[in-house]
Structures are given as C-alpha cells and as structure tokens.
Design an enzyme around this catalytic site. Sequence first.
Site, PDB file in Angstrom:
ATOM      1  N   ARG A  85       0.735  -1.250  -0.065  1.00 21.87           N
ATOM      2  CA  ARG A  85       0.121   0.034  -0.051  1.00 21.87           C
ATOM      3  C   ARG A  85       0.915   1.164   0.092  1.00 21.87           C
ATOM      4  O   ARG A  85       0.616   2.149  -0.541  1.00 21.87           O
ATOM      5  CB  ARG A  85      -1.056  -0.063   1.212  1.00 21.87           C
ATOM      6  CG  ARG A  85      -1.785   1.417   1.299  1.00 21.87           C
ATOM      7  CD  ARG A  85      -3.057   1.292   2.169  1.00 21.87           C
ATOM      8  NE  ARG A  85      -2.872   0.341   3.435  1.00 21.87           N
ATOM      9  CZ  ARG A  85      -2.385   0.547   4.657  1.00 21.87           C
ATOM     10  NH1 ARG A  85      -1.561   1.580   4.675  1.00 21.87           N
ATOM     11  NH2 ARG A  85      -2.279  -0.267   5.405  1.00 21.87           N
ATOM     12  N   TYR A 137     -16.630  18.121 -14.322  1.00 16.37           N
ATOM     13  CA  TYR A 137     -17.104  16.798 -14.456  1.00 16.37           C
ATOM     14  C   TYR A 137     -18.151  16.826 -13.528  1.00 16.37           C
ATOM     15  O   TYR A 137     -17.765  16.859 -12.132  1.00 16.37           O
ATOM     16  CB  TYR A 137     -15.769  16.024 -14.364  1.00 16.37           C
ATOM     17  CG  TYR A 137     -16.221  14.263 -14.286  1.00 16.37           C
ATOM     18  CD1 TYR A 137     -16.960  13.681 -15.361  1.00 16.37           C
ATOM     19  CD2 TYR A 137     -15.811  13.533 -13.075  1.00 16.37           C
ATOM     20  CE1 TYR A 137     -17.367  12.395 -14.985  1.00 16.37           C
ATOM     21  CE2 TYR A 137     -16.224  12.260 -12.954  1.00 16.37           C
ATOM     22  CZ  TYR A 137     -17.106  11.742 -13.930  1.00 16.37           C
ATOM     23  OH  TYR A 137     -17.658  10.381 -13.679  1.00 16.37           O
ATOM     24  N   ASP A 209      -7.531  19.866 -13.132  1.00 15.88           N
ATOM     25  CA  ASP A 209      -7.840  18.630 -13.559  1.00 15.88           C
ATOM     26  C   ASP A 209      -7.375  18.693 -15.294  1.00 15.88           C
ATOM     27  O   ASP A 209      -8.012  19.535 -15.930  1.00 15.88           O
ATOM     28  CB  ASP A 209      -9.527  18.489 -13.482  1.00 15.88           C
ATOM     29  CG  ASP A 209      -9.717  16.969 -13.936  1.00 15.88           C
ATOM     30  OD1 ASP A 209      -9.186  16.352 -14.825  1.00 15.88           O
ATOM     31  OD2 ASP A 209     -10.681  16.404 -13.292  1.00 15.88           O
ATOM     32  N   LYS A 234      -8.665   7.899 -18.845  1.00 18.76           N
ATOM     33  CA  LYS A 234      -8.720   8.484 -19.964  1.00 18.76           C
ATOM     34  C   LYS A 234      -7.636   8.356 -21.016  1.00 18.76           C
ATOM     35  O   LYS A 234      -7.155   7.513 -21.348  1.00 18.76           O
ATOM     36  CB  LYS A 234      -9.224  10.036 -19.651  1.00 18.76           C
ATOM     37  CG  LYS A 234     -10.453  10.154 -18.916  1.00 18.76           C
ATOM     38  CD  LYS A 234     -11.456   9.238 -19.108  1.00 18.76           C
ATOM     39  CE  LYS A 234     -12.794   9.145 -18.430  1.00 18.76           C
ATOM     40  NZ  LYS A 234     -12.757   9.518 -16.707  1.00 18.76           N
TER      41      LYS A 234
HETATM   42  C1  LIG Z   1     -12.486  15.549 -16.387  1.00 13.57           C
HETATM   43  C2  LIG Z   1     -12.798  14.529 -15.558  1.00 13.57           C
HETATM   44  N1  LIG Z   1     -12.014  14.421 -14.334  1.00 13.57           N
HETATM   45  C3  LIG Z   1     -12.025  13.292 -13.573  1.00 13.57           C
HETATM   46  C4  LIG Z   1     -13.007  12.338 -13.733  1.00 13.57           C
HETATM   47  C5  LIG Z   1     -13.092  11.006 -12.841  1.00 13.57           C
HETATM   48  O1  LIG Z   1     -12.382  10.000 -13.258  1.00 13.57           O
HETATM   49  P1  LIG Z   1     -12.317   8.447 -12.913  1.00 13.57           P
HETATM   50  O2  LIG Z   1     -13.696   7.946 -13.627  1.00 13.57           O
HETATM   51  O3  LIG Z   1     -11.136   7.855 -13.294  1.00 13.57           O
HETATM   52  O4  LIG Z   1     -12.495   8.319 -11.501  1.00 13.57           O
HETATM   53  C6  LIG Z   1     -13.432  12.057 -15.078  1.00 13.57           C
HETATM   54  C7  LIG Z   1     -14.402  10.985 -15.554  1.00 13.57           C
HETATM   55  O5  LIG Z   1     -14.928  10.964 -16.444  1.00 13.57           O
HETATM   56  C8  LIG Z   1     -13.353  13.183 -15.906  1.00 13.57           C
HETATM   57  O6  LIG Z   1     -13.832  13.349 -17.225  1.00 13.57           O
END
Ligand SMILES: Cc1ncc(COP(=O)(O)O)c(C=O)c1O
Length: 420
Positions: A85, A137, A209, A234
């Site tokens: 971990r 998001y 982000d 992604k």
């Molecule tokens: C811009 C963005 N940030 C964060 C996330 C969250 O990521 P995860 O689905 O890997 O938890 C997403 C998910 O679609 C996203 O599009």
Amino acid sequence: MPWCCPEPHLELTLKSCAGYYPILAFKSRALGFLNILYFMGFATTAIHAGQEPDSTSGAVSIPIYQTSTYAQDGLGKHKGFEYARTSNPTRLALERNLAALEGAQFGYAFASGMAAIDATLRLVRAGDHVIVSDNTYGGTNRLFKRVLANYGIEFEFVDTSDVTNVESAIKDNTRMVFVETPTNPVMIVTDLKAVSDVAHASGARVVCDNTFMSPYLQRPLEFGVDIVVHSTTKFLNGHSDGIGGAVVLNNEDDANWIAFIQNSAGAILSPFDSWLVMRGTKTLALRMEQHDKSGRAVAAFLEDHPKVLKIYYPGSKSHKQHDLAKRQQKGFGSMVSFDVGSLEAARTVLESVKLCTLAESLGGVETLVCHPATMTHASVAPEVRERLGITDGLVRISVGIEDTDDIIADIDQALSKVGK
Ligand SMILES: Cc1ncc(COP(=O)(O)O)c(C=O)c1O
C-alpha cells in the site's frame, strides 16, 4: 522548443524516491538516465522516464510486481519496499513517468481519478473555502457538494473562464482554486496563468484537472498551477481498459501530505493497472497527434452540418476562447460536443451510430459518443445543466484514432436519420 523535463526533474530520483528506491547503484543509474532525458523531447520522456530496465532481470517492460509485501533481510533492513500500500515498484515507475510528463517532481497514482481528486482535497481543512470551475465533471461536482461539503469545506462554484469571477470570489479563508480546462462537456477554457496569479496573490493553491488535454497538449504547471490531477482512465491509459488517477506537483510539503494520504486512506493504483497506464503513456504522443487531427476534422464536419445547431470545440474559430486555447494548449484535442436541438434528435444520433460506441468515458483509441445530460452529468442539478448549456440535445464525442473518414461517415449517417 522541445517538450522536455525541467531541471527539478533530477530531484525526482533523489527526493520522491528517497526511502523507496532499492539499491544505490540503481539510483545513480536512474539519475544518469534522467540526466539524458533532460535534453529529450516529450515522446522520449514518455517512453523512458521511470522506465529503466528492471535491475534484476533486465526486463525492458517494467515487471508487474504483484505482491502485497517484501521480504526483509533483518529488522529494519529492507530494499526500500516494506508494504505494497505504501509503495510498489510498478506503481513507483508509473508515478515517476507521470511526474516527468507534467514537468513535476512528484507524482502519485490512485485507484481512480475521483480518488486522486479526493486525496488532493485533503490539502484543505474544515473551515476552508474552495473556488471551483462551475462546469467540472459531474463526479467532481458530486464529490465536492454532496460528500466533502459535509466535512465543513465550503465550495463556491464560479465561471473561472472569467478571472474576475475568481478574484471577486476570493475570501480570507480561500485555500484552493480547482479548475478544469477545457471543461466537460461544453469546452469552456480557463486562463491558467491569470487564475494562478490571482489565487497566489491571496495564498491559495491552484489545482487543474488536466484529463481532457493530457500533458501532451497542455502542461498546467508551466502556467503557475500548483497541482495537476488526472483521470488516467482517459487519454493517459488510452485503451479503455483500466480506471485510475494521478496527482502531480512540485511543492514538497504538499507532496509529502499527498503521499501520507495515499498510504493512510489507501486508494492506490494496483500494480497491474499501473502497468497498463505505463503501456499507455508510451504511445501518448502518437495517439494525441491522431486524436487532435481527427478531432479537428470531426469538428469542422459538424460545424457545417445543417442538423447541428451549435458545436463546442476550442479549435473552432467560433469558440469565444479560441485564441486562449491556442496560447495555452499545444492542440485542441478530440473532445467535441454538439447540440442537435432535442432529446429525440440526440437519441436518434446516439442510437444510430455503428462504428462509434454509445458509452460513458473518453480518451480511448475507439470513438465513444455519450449524452451528458443523462449520463456523465446526470448528478448535476437540472437548472445548473440548463445554465451551462448541457441541454437534452447535447451529444459529446470522444474522437478515437480509427481512420478519420470512417468516423465522419458514421456520424454523417447517424445525423441523416434525425427528423425522419
Ligand atoms: C475531467 C474528469 N475528471 C475526473 C474524472 C473522474 O475520473 P475516474 O472516472 O477515473 O474516477 C473524469 C471521469 O470521467 C473526468 O472526465
């Protein structure tokens, strides 16, 4: 100018691996390796940073260290790894790779993008105020409003594309400004340098982000941002076969706290998933070039299509922040949203595509289409969706790396069914 690792990168081996890295000889070899990388471009860094051949076998692909613990030679005598971990060689290799790609000293890999964002928010405390882009998001919006707000953190959602909104929202207790740019799904762009200047003037950290762009197309730390978060699910992974997240940053105190949270809360990325993301980052430069090329072509096709009322794409000259996107990004990416006017029309498009797949997520090699209002942004209040332009007629495409003509032909035939 080549996209290269900045000088602090050298410290990656010395600091972020301190106490972790197995043997000194390995350390100095890695340092030599990174020295060379300092002069190399993005694609070379993506393939080699953190990827020194395995010290025991010479394996060129970092092995998947599928272990929960490590044998110790005696009390307090170990090879730098005690419990998985806390640290794992496969995860560590990925963390060094991701840090290098963003031009950062420190990187930490998490079980999902949301786990990475959650860990980042542990840098603030009850009573602190956080300013957030109002079009993040949906999952980020949900985590902040419905979970973390219960622990005394005050979130204020503003349109960060206008820096004066950030400036006027700042209060004595503002400790963080969290931006997403371009935003999901209506592609609003925030000026990272302007927001960083304003936030820093009041002592607040800026978090970006960077999921939609990937470090190939945008490197927020170069504009003054303090912390970059990713859903590695992604573009970084790029093959739609793993969920993951990352936090990269330069401030050592903050990095130590993120590492402490990673170990304490335990939302770590598994060795296998870490390996999958490393497999992905090796082709990131090539994939992003193709994503970007096809994204532009699909957007141009949609812009002229009679059944499309509006497109959202920073690469379009009609996008009101096109110039800012050109300045801040190396390309425009492959996320394109378009409005076909009604739920019925959107349903027709989404259910008529043959090559493209109707699915949540983005950034994979295959083209995905989705309906933000009922899928990715279903957790956002209807009135907020309405204000942001996330209408029932909005369709989002994550343009993959299939042949561009095939993608366009599929969207064309799906649009031809609208209104029939
Ligand atoms: C811009 C963005 N940030 C964060 C996330 C969250 O990521 P995860 O689905 O890997 O938890 C997403 C998910 O679609 C996203 O599009």
